[in-house]
Design an enzyme around this catalytic site. Structure first.
Site, PDB file in Angstrom:
ATOM      1  N   LYS A   1       0.864  -1.190   0.000  1.00  0.00           N
ATOM      2  CA  LYS A   1       0.000   0.000   0.000  1.00  0.00           C
ATOM      3  C   LYS A   1       0.887   1.221   0.000  1.00  0.00           C
ATOM      4  O   LYS A   1       1.993   1.190   0.529  1.00  0.00           O
ATOM      5  CB  LYS A   1      -0.882   0.016   1.257  1.00  0.00           C
ATOM      6  CG  LYS A   1      -2.119   0.877   1.121  1.00  0.00           C
ATOM      7  CD  LYS A   1      -3.255   0.095   0.498  1.00  0.00           C
ATOM      8  CE  LYS A   1      -4.470   0.929   0.238  1.00  0.00           C
ATOM      9  NZ  LYS A   1      -5.630   0.057  -0.101  1.00  0.00           N
TER      10      LYS A   1
ATOM     11  N   ASP B   1      -7.142   4.193  -4.397  1.00  0.00           N
ATOM     12  CA  ASP B   1      -7.760   4.062  -3.069  1.00  0.00           C
ATOM     13  C   ASP B   1      -8.363   5.447  -2.814  1.00  0.00           C
ATOM     14  O   ASP B   1      -8.638   6.189  -3.778  1.00  0.00           O
ATOM     15  CB  ASP B   1      -6.720   3.657  -2.013  1.00  0.00           C
ATOM     16  CG  ASP B   1      -7.356   3.210  -0.694  1.00  0.00           C
ATOM     17  OD1 ASP B   1      -7.858   2.079  -0.633  1.00  0.00           O
ATOM     18  OD2 ASP B   1      -7.401   4.012   0.274  1.00  0.00           O
TER      19      ASP B   1
HETATM   20  P1  NDP Z   1     -12.998   7.681  -2.670  1.00  0.00           P
HETATM   21  O1  NDP Z   1     -11.916   8.668  -2.514  1.00  0.00           O
HETATM   22  O2  NDP Z   1     -13.589   7.448  -4.008  1.00  0.00           O
HETATM   23  O3  NDP Z   1     -14.187   7.991  -1.670  1.00  0.00           O
HETATM   24  C1  NDP Z   1     -13.966   8.067  -0.311  1.00  0.00           C
HETATM   25  C2  NDP Z   1     -15.252   8.415   0.389  1.00  0.00           C
HETATM   26  O4  NDP Z   1     -15.095   8.292   1.783  1.00  0.00           O
HETATM   27  C3  NDP Z   1     -15.661   9.871   0.126  1.00  0.00           C
HETATM   28  O5  NDP Z   1     -17.049   9.970   0.187  1.00  0.00           O
HETATM   29  C4  NDP Z   1     -14.976  10.580   1.298  1.00  0.00           C
HETATM   30  O6  NDP Z   1     -15.546  11.823   1.629  1.00  0.00           O
HETATM   31  C5  NDP Z   1     -15.206   9.594   2.401  1.00  0.00           C
HETATM   32  N1  NDP Z   1     -14.145   9.760   3.405  1.00  0.00           N
HETATM   33  C6  NDP Z   1     -12.811   9.637   3.214  1.00  0.00           C
HETATM   34  N2  NDP Z   1     -12.135   9.916   4.323  1.00  0.00           N
HETATM   35  C7  NDP Z   1     -13.074  10.225   5.241  1.00  0.00           C
HETATM   36  C8  NDP Z   1     -13.006  10.600   6.586  1.00  0.00           C
HETATM   37  N3  NDP Z   1     -11.814  10.706   7.220  1.00  0.00           N
HETATM   38  N4  NDP Z   1     -14.172  10.830   7.236  1.00  0.00           N
HETATM   39  C9  NDP Z   1     -15.368  10.708   6.595  1.00  0.00           C
HETATM   40  N5  NDP Z   1     -15.487  10.383   5.314  1.00  0.00           N
HETATM   41  C10 NDP Z   1     -14.360  10.131   4.643  1.00  0.00           C
HETATM   42  O7  NDP Z   1     -12.391   6.308  -2.087  1.00  0.00           O
HETATM   43  P2  NDP Z   1     -12.931   4.827  -2.267  1.00  0.00           P
HETATM   44  O8  NDP Z   1     -14.401   4.792  -2.423  1.00  0.00           O
HETATM   45  O9  NDP Z   1     -12.070   4.163  -3.270  1.00  0.00           O
HETATM   46  O10 NDP Z   1     -12.534   4.186  -0.850  1.00  0.00           O
HETATM   47  C11 NDP Z   1     -13.426   4.083   0.237  1.00  0.00           C
HETATM   48  C12 NDP Z   1     -12.963   2.982   1.169  1.00  0.00           C
HETATM   49  O11 NDP Z   1     -12.921   1.741   0.462  1.00  0.00           O
HETATM   50  C13 NDP Z   1     -11.560   3.166   1.743  1.00  0.00           C
HETATM   51  O12 NDP Z   1     -11.525   2.605   3.037  1.00  0.00           O
HETATM   52  C14 NDP Z   1     -10.697   2.317   0.807  1.00  0.00           C
HETATM   53  O13 NDP Z   1      -9.505   1.901   1.439  1.00  0.00           O
HETATM   54  C15 NDP Z   1     -11.635   1.149   0.570  1.00  0.00           C
HETATM   55  N6  NDP Z   1     -11.377   0.324  -0.599  1.00  0.00           N
HETATM   56  C16 NDP Z   1     -11.292   0.875  -1.850  1.00  0.00           C
HETATM   57  C17 NDP Z   1     -11.097   0.079  -2.951  1.00  0.00           C
HETATM   58  C18 NDP Z   1     -11.069   0.600  -4.335  1.00  0.00           C
HETATM   59  O14 NDP Z   1     -10.958  -0.212  -5.256  1.00  0.00           O
HETATM   60  N7  NDP Z   1     -11.199   1.892  -4.559  1.00  0.00           N
HETATM   61  C19 NDP Z   1     -10.902  -1.380  -2.790  1.00  0.00           C
HETATM   62  C20 NDP Z   1     -11.105  -1.857  -1.454  1.00  0.00           C
HETATM   63  C21 NDP Z   1     -11.315  -1.008  -0.420  1.00  0.00           C
HETATM   64  P3  NDP Z   1     -14.729  13.181   1.281  1.00  0.00           P
HETATM   65  O15 NDP Z   1     -14.798  13.298  -0.201  1.00  0.00           O
HETATM   66  O16 NDP Z   1     -15.447  14.242   2.021  1.00  0.00           O
HETATM   67  O17 NDP Z   1     -13.327  12.968   1.786  1.00  0.00           O
HETATM   68  O1  2IT Z   2      -7.914  -1.631  -0.596  1.00  0.00           O
HETATM   69  C1  2IT Z   2      -7.886  -2.128  -1.741  1.00  0.00           C
HETATM   70  O2  2IT Z   2      -8.010  -3.339  -1.910  1.00  0.00           O
HETATM   71  C2  2IT Z   2      -7.701  -1.224  -2.887  1.00  0.00           C
HETATM   72  N1  2IT Z   2      -7.635  -0.016  -2.688  1.00  0.00           N
HETATM   73  C3  2IT Z   2      -7.581  -1.778  -4.271  1.00  0.00           C
HETATM   74  C4  2IT Z   2      -6.179  -2.230  -4.535  1.00  0.00           C
HETATM   75  C5  2IT Z   2      -5.901  -2.682  -5.952  1.00  0.00           C
HETATM   76  O3  2IT Z   2      -4.733  -2.992  -6.179  1.00  0.00           O
HETATM   77  O4  2IT Z   2      -6.801  -2.739  -6.787  1.00  0.00           O
END
Ligand code: NDP
Ligand code: 2IT
Length: 449
Positions: free
Chosen positions: A128, A168
């Site tokens: 990561k 992420d």
């Molecule tokens: P995005 O940046 O697309 O969206 C993040 C969302 O979470 C936004 O709505 C953001 O709001 C909110 N958020 C982030 N930080 C905070 C905080 N400190 N407090 C409250 N709200 C918060 O990210 P993703 O959707 O990709 O990721 C969301 C979660 O999913 C994370 O935990 C990530 O690690 C996990 N994840 C993502 C994957 C992927 O493929 N993208 C895969 C597996 C897990 P704001 O815009 O106001 O910051």
């Molecule tokens: O937390 C996760 O699994 C991710 N942000 C996706 C990682 C990836 O390599 O697609």
């Protein structure tokens, strides 16, 4: 008692070495509680210090990221990559751009990623990275200059057979584009060094949808163990980014009524349900206009906005935390349970605090940890890598079917190791042990390295 002592002495050693890393210690503690008893019961793993080796990154890199903002001022951020474990494949895992990024946050994410990637059944190690850069309010030009600067140092440490980053929080298709462009320029090489790429330059269909869809596919399997489904269920969802958007889309397709979405400013509650059309508006708002979630109530005035609050006090059948770590506390969990919630399935990484997880287990409601339920994103990244190696693209339906199969296989793996004596399915235990076994076997075979 003896086992508790064993876990405590292990944690004492890990704590001593990582004293200022609370999130990392939290993730390790959760794994230690379930995996150490399992190791003790298995002759081949006992006494080899496997978990102690797994908590130490193979490599942790930090680097300077200087860039020039639109006012001409020189800014500096810190870039990171934690290369946690490559026993079963190249390091694989996302990049997070958020001001809260620290070594502790990235080490917890990298550690979780090792188990998650192992669960996907694909050959990927865990890593990561990211930066303490805040993309909010930045112009496209600033984002591009930041990403380019990041890659002028980062390119040394990655490669299609070494380490394959992806998105992420704060890193989506726009950022992957800028990062990929600079890598390609420096290396003079077009390879699958990043995943989450655009369709015309090596990306995979379904990768944008994969984490959210996969979370729902996993929840479908969980509900099926109780002969239940998403149909007519009330769903509370947090976040409004990549994962939340596509989790909402799939839940709506399956007949659920999604009532909440959030961002870091608060949450919106729509008692009439967030329909397909309303979700299309949210996607435009978040992905194109890059606006705040409270704009939803201007557009749909029957909805309500709750500033600086999380959605967990709303009555729902299913809760899907899809924003960030520790966003669902022990008190939130108690409210959800009291309000009749039957299933909590994590789309985010470690969104439930240890107190929340304990409350779910005590109430014996369905609960899945992110390392199992959100693995569809990285799994589809693995499928993107395969397509890049084949120089071939699968159809939308082909990738979606593979994703469904992987999520179903992860669910089966959780059942294999997670069923308690009283029949309760402990997905935390199941995911940790199943994830551990594959990596441990590879490490044993490869010797002390
Ligand atoms: P995005 O940046 O697309 O969206 C993040 C969302 O979470 C936004 O709505 C953001 O709001 C909110 N958020 C982030 N930080 C905070 C905080 N400190 N407090 C409250 N709200 C918060 O990210 P993703 O959707 O990709 O990721 C969301 C979660 O999913 C994370 O935990 C990530 O690690 C996990 N994840 C993502 C994957 C992927 O493929 N993208 C895969 C597996 C897990 P704001 O815009 O106001 O910051
Ligand atoms: O937390 C996760 O699994 C991710 N942000 C996706 C990682 C990836 O390599 O697609």
């Amino acid at each position: 008692m003896k086992m508790e002592k064993k876990i405590k002495s292990f944690m004492d050693e890990v704590r001593q070495r990582n004293v200022h890393e609370p999130e990392f210690l939290q993730a390790v503690q959760e794994v230690a509680e379930t995996v150490i008893p399992y190791i003790a019961s298995q002759k081949i793993y006992d006494g080899k210090n496997l978990l102690l080796r797994m908590v130490e990154p193979e490599r942790a890199i930090t680097f300077r990221v200087p860039w020039v903002d639109d006012q001409g001022e020189i800014r500096v951020n810190r870039g990171y990559r934690i290369q946690m474990n490559s026993a079963i494949g190249p390091y694989k895992g996302g990049l997070r751009f958020h001001p809260s990024v620290t070594m502790s946050i990235l080490k917890f994410l990298a550690f979780e990623q090792v188990f998650k990637n192992s669960l996907t059944t694909l050959p990927m190690g865990g890593g990561k990275g990211g930066a303490d850069f805040d993309p909010k309010g930045k112009s496209d030009g600033e984002i591009m200059r930041f990403c380019h600067s990041f890659m002028t140092e980062f390119f040394r440490y990655i490669g299609p057979n070494t380490d394959v980053p992806a998105g992420d929080i704060g890193v989506g298709s726009r950022e992957i584009g800028y990062l990929f462009g600079m890598y390609r320029k420096i290396k003079n090489e077009f390879t699958g060094v990043l995943t989450g790429k655009g369709l015309s330059w090596g990306g995979s269909l379904i990768r944008p949808e994969a984490t959210g869809y996969g979370t729902i596919y996993f929840a479908v399997s969980m509900l099926a163990t109780q002969n239940k489904s998403f149909d007519q269920k009330l769903v509370a969802l947090s976040g409004s980014g990549n994962v939340a958007q596509f989790a909402a889309e799939k839940a709506i397709q399956l007949g659920a009524k999604v009532i909440t979405l959030s961002d870091s400013s608060g949450y919106i509650y729509d008692r009439e349900g967030i329909t397909k059309d309303k979700l299309a508006y949210v996607m435009q708002l978040k992905n194109v206009e890059r606006g705040r979630i409270d704009a939803y109530v201007t557009k749909y005035p029957t909805a309500k906005f709750y500033k600086n609050k999380t959605p967990w006090n709303e009555i729902c059948d299913i809760a899907l935390p899809c924003a960030t770590q520790n966003e669902l506390t022990g008190d939130d969990a108690k409210k959800l349970i009291k309000n009749g919630c039957i299933c909590v399935c994590e789309g985010a990484n470690m969104p439930s605090t240890p107190e929340a997880i304990t409350a779910f287990r005590e109430a014996k409601i369905l609960f899945a940890p992110g390392k199992a339920s959100n693995a569809g994103g990285v799994a589809t990244s693995g499928l993107e890598m395969t397509q890049n190696s084949l120089r071939f693209n699968w159809s939308r339906n082909e990738v979606d079917e593979k994703l469904k199969q992987i999520m179903s296989d992860i669910h089966t793996a959780c059942l294999k190791y997670g069923i308690e004596k009283d029949g309760y399915i402990n997905y935390v235990k199941g995911a940790n042990i199943a994830g551990f076994v594959k990596v441990a076997d590879a490490m044993l075979a490869q010797g002390v390295i």
